[in-house]
Design a protein around this motif. Structure first.
Motif, PDB file in Angstrom:
ATOM      1  N   ARG A  24       0.826  -1.210   0.000  1.00  0.00           N
ATOM      2  CA  ARG A  24       0.000   0.000   0.000  1.00  0.00           C
ATOM      3  C   ARG A  24       0.862   1.264   0.000  1.00  0.00           C
ATOM      4  N   GLY A  47      -9.297  -9.945  -2.728  1.00  0.00           N
ATOM      5  CA  GLY A  47     -10.076  -8.990  -1.951  1.00  0.00           C
ATOM      6  C   GLY A  47      -9.205  -7.903  -1.363  1.00  0.00           C
ATOM      7  N   ALA A  48      -7.987  -8.266  -0.945  1.00  0.00           N
ATOM      8  CA  ALA A  48      -7.059  -7.259  -0.419  1.00  0.00           C
ATOM      9  C   ALA A  48      -6.654  -6.282  -1.516  1.00  0.00           C
ATOM     10  N   ARG A  50      -8.511  -5.473  -4.157  1.00  0.00           N
ATOM     11  CA  ARG A  50      -9.669  -4.609  -4.409  1.00  0.00           C
ATOM     12  C   ARG A  50      -9.784  -3.531  -3.334  1.00  0.00           C
ATOM     13  N   SER A  51      -9.586  -3.937  -2.092  1.00  0.00           N
ATOM     14  CA  SER A  51      -9.676  -2.983  -0.996  1.00  0.00           C
ATOM     15  C   SER A  51      -8.605  -1.906  -1.124  1.00  0.00           C
ATOM     16  N   ALA A  54      -9.430   0.584  -3.920  1.00  0.00           N
ATOM     17  CA  ALA A  54     -10.582   1.408  -3.537  1.00  0.00           C
ATOM     18  C   ALA A  54     -10.169   2.477  -2.540  1.00  0.00           C
ATOM     19  N   GLU A  55      -9.375   2.082  -1.546  1.00  0.00           N
ATOM     20  CA  GLU A  55      -8.925   3.036  -0.537  1.00  0.00           C
ATOM     21  C   GLU A  55      -8.028   4.102  -1.148  1.00  0.00           C
ATOM     22  N   PRO A  59     -10.938   2.662  -7.630  1.00  0.00           N
ATOM     23  CA  PRO A  59     -11.636   1.377  -7.534  1.00  0.00           C
ATOM     24  C   PRO A  59     -11.758   0.630  -8.848  1.00  0.00           C
TER      25      PRO A  59
END
Length: 368
Positions: A24, A47-48, A50-51, A54-55, A59
């Motif tokens: 990140r 999923g990580a 995608r998260s 998005a954050e 997205p």
């Protein structure tokens, strides 16, 4: 080593591998970097990924479980590998043979043998593989290195590192948490400051009785460097009170005086020399590493941190651990030779094995 270049005109398209905490950090860095376009994010936990996108406010960015497959699908030029160390070898190997340049997080690989395999893979593919040893990209460290050049012959370089972080997780279960997870940064920086490669290591590692780590959280290492200079590292990860900078506290002792750096502010020269005015280094942290990586892809220049140049820093870690475990002085060339033999045994690609077999001297292969 020569590598493929990418013509200007369009941004370098990058896929990020790894959406953990370090991933990140890279995500935000890539988004802000000039001449770079984030083309997607991959993580075994989709999923990580995608998260994370998005954050970051993007997205709609493509995501996937396989960084190389995603990079191929979106037409990327390169992969930034921020996966866990155990994944560095398979991810980087796959990327290089898919025609992708790679900028990887430290350590270059989980083992020194795997690091040599990656250096050979870069030779075979002609792709750039650079390691982001981020703490080397510090303008204050560049200033210290310049001051060292003003001191004449250097006798001793020292680093003191004392902190008390409670990480939890894997670091607190490692056999050598300080040496394996943190010491590679100052070891790598010492090579840069001195402009010299390691010859031998002697190390004692131990765990103070109050330590919350399972393994040795403190160590003292003495390295003989080329030219007879000694680099001395003293550190602890369970030392509360009067904590040093995360960069450590440094002293260069030479024939004309000394230079000191507290790790956080500008270094100080105390020497009988006329100070030389120099332009500050334009690079800093992982953003600086990414800038240098892109510049190398554009120009064909071999960047600091190119895999061959970076491997001796991991060799210093391996030598320190061996000395701590077995006692006595450990020669770096012995460590490199044994890692080379292991790499030949473990290599599954015939072309990479052939490249490794062509190395008559590991040190020569790494330094030329």
């Amino acid at each position: 080593m020569t590598h493929r270049t990418i013509a200007g005109g369009e941004p370098v398209r990058v896929v990020l591998a790894g959406a953990g905490s370090m991933g990140r950090a890279w995500l935000s860095t890539i988004i802000l970097a000039p001449d770079v376009e984030l083309a997607g994010v991959a993580d075994i936990d989709v999923g990580a990924a995608r998260s994370a996108v998005a954050e970051a406010g993007h997205p709609d960015l493509p995501v996937g479980a396989d960084a190389v497959a995603l990079a191929t699908a979106v037409g990327a030029d390169a992969v930034v590998d921020a996966t866990v160390p155990e994944a560095h070898h398979p991810v980087t190997t796959a990327a290089l043979f898919a025609g992708l340049a790679v900028l990887g997080e430290k350590p270059v690989a989980a083992t020194l043998a795997q690091a040599l395999s990656l250096a050979a893979a870069a030779e075979v593919t002609g792709e750039l593989f650079m390691v982001s040893q981020s703490r080397r990209w510090n303008p204050q460290l560049f200033a210290l290195q310049a001051m060292a050049g003003d001191l004449g012959a250097i006798g001793t370089l020292t680093t003191e590192f004392f902190r008390a972080p409670h990480f939890g997780g894997f670091r607190e279960e490692m056999d050598h948490p300080l040496l394996l997870d943190m010491a590679i940064h100052p070891f790598d920086s010492a090579r840069f400051v001195l402009g010299a490669e390691p010859v031998a290591a002697y190390c004692e590692a131990y765990n103070p009785p109050w330590s919350w780590y399972a393994g040795a959280a403190a160590a003292t290492a003495v390295f003989e460097m080329e030219g007879g200079v000694r680099y001395i590292y003293v550190g602890s990860w369970c030392s509360p009170g009067a904590e040093t900078s995360w960069n450590g506290v440094w002293r260069v002792s030479g024939e004309k005086g000394s230079a000191r750096w507290d790790g956080d502010t500008e270094p100080v020269l105390d020497a009988d020399v006329q100070p030389v005015t120099r332009t500050p280094a334009p690079y800093s942290g992982i953003a600086g590493a990414l800038q240098v990586f892109v510049d190398a892809l554009r120009t064909g220049a071999t960047p600091m941190g190119e895999v061959h140049e970076n491997v001796p820093s991991l060799a210093m870690v391996e030598a320190a651990v061996r000395s701590a475990d077995g006692g006595g002085r450990v020669l770096i060339d012995d460590v490199l030779q044994q890692a080379h033999e292991q790499a030949l045994r473990e290599e599954t690609r015939a072309d990479v094995r052939a490249a490794l077999a062509g190395w008559t001297s590991v040190r020569h292969a790494l330094t030329t």
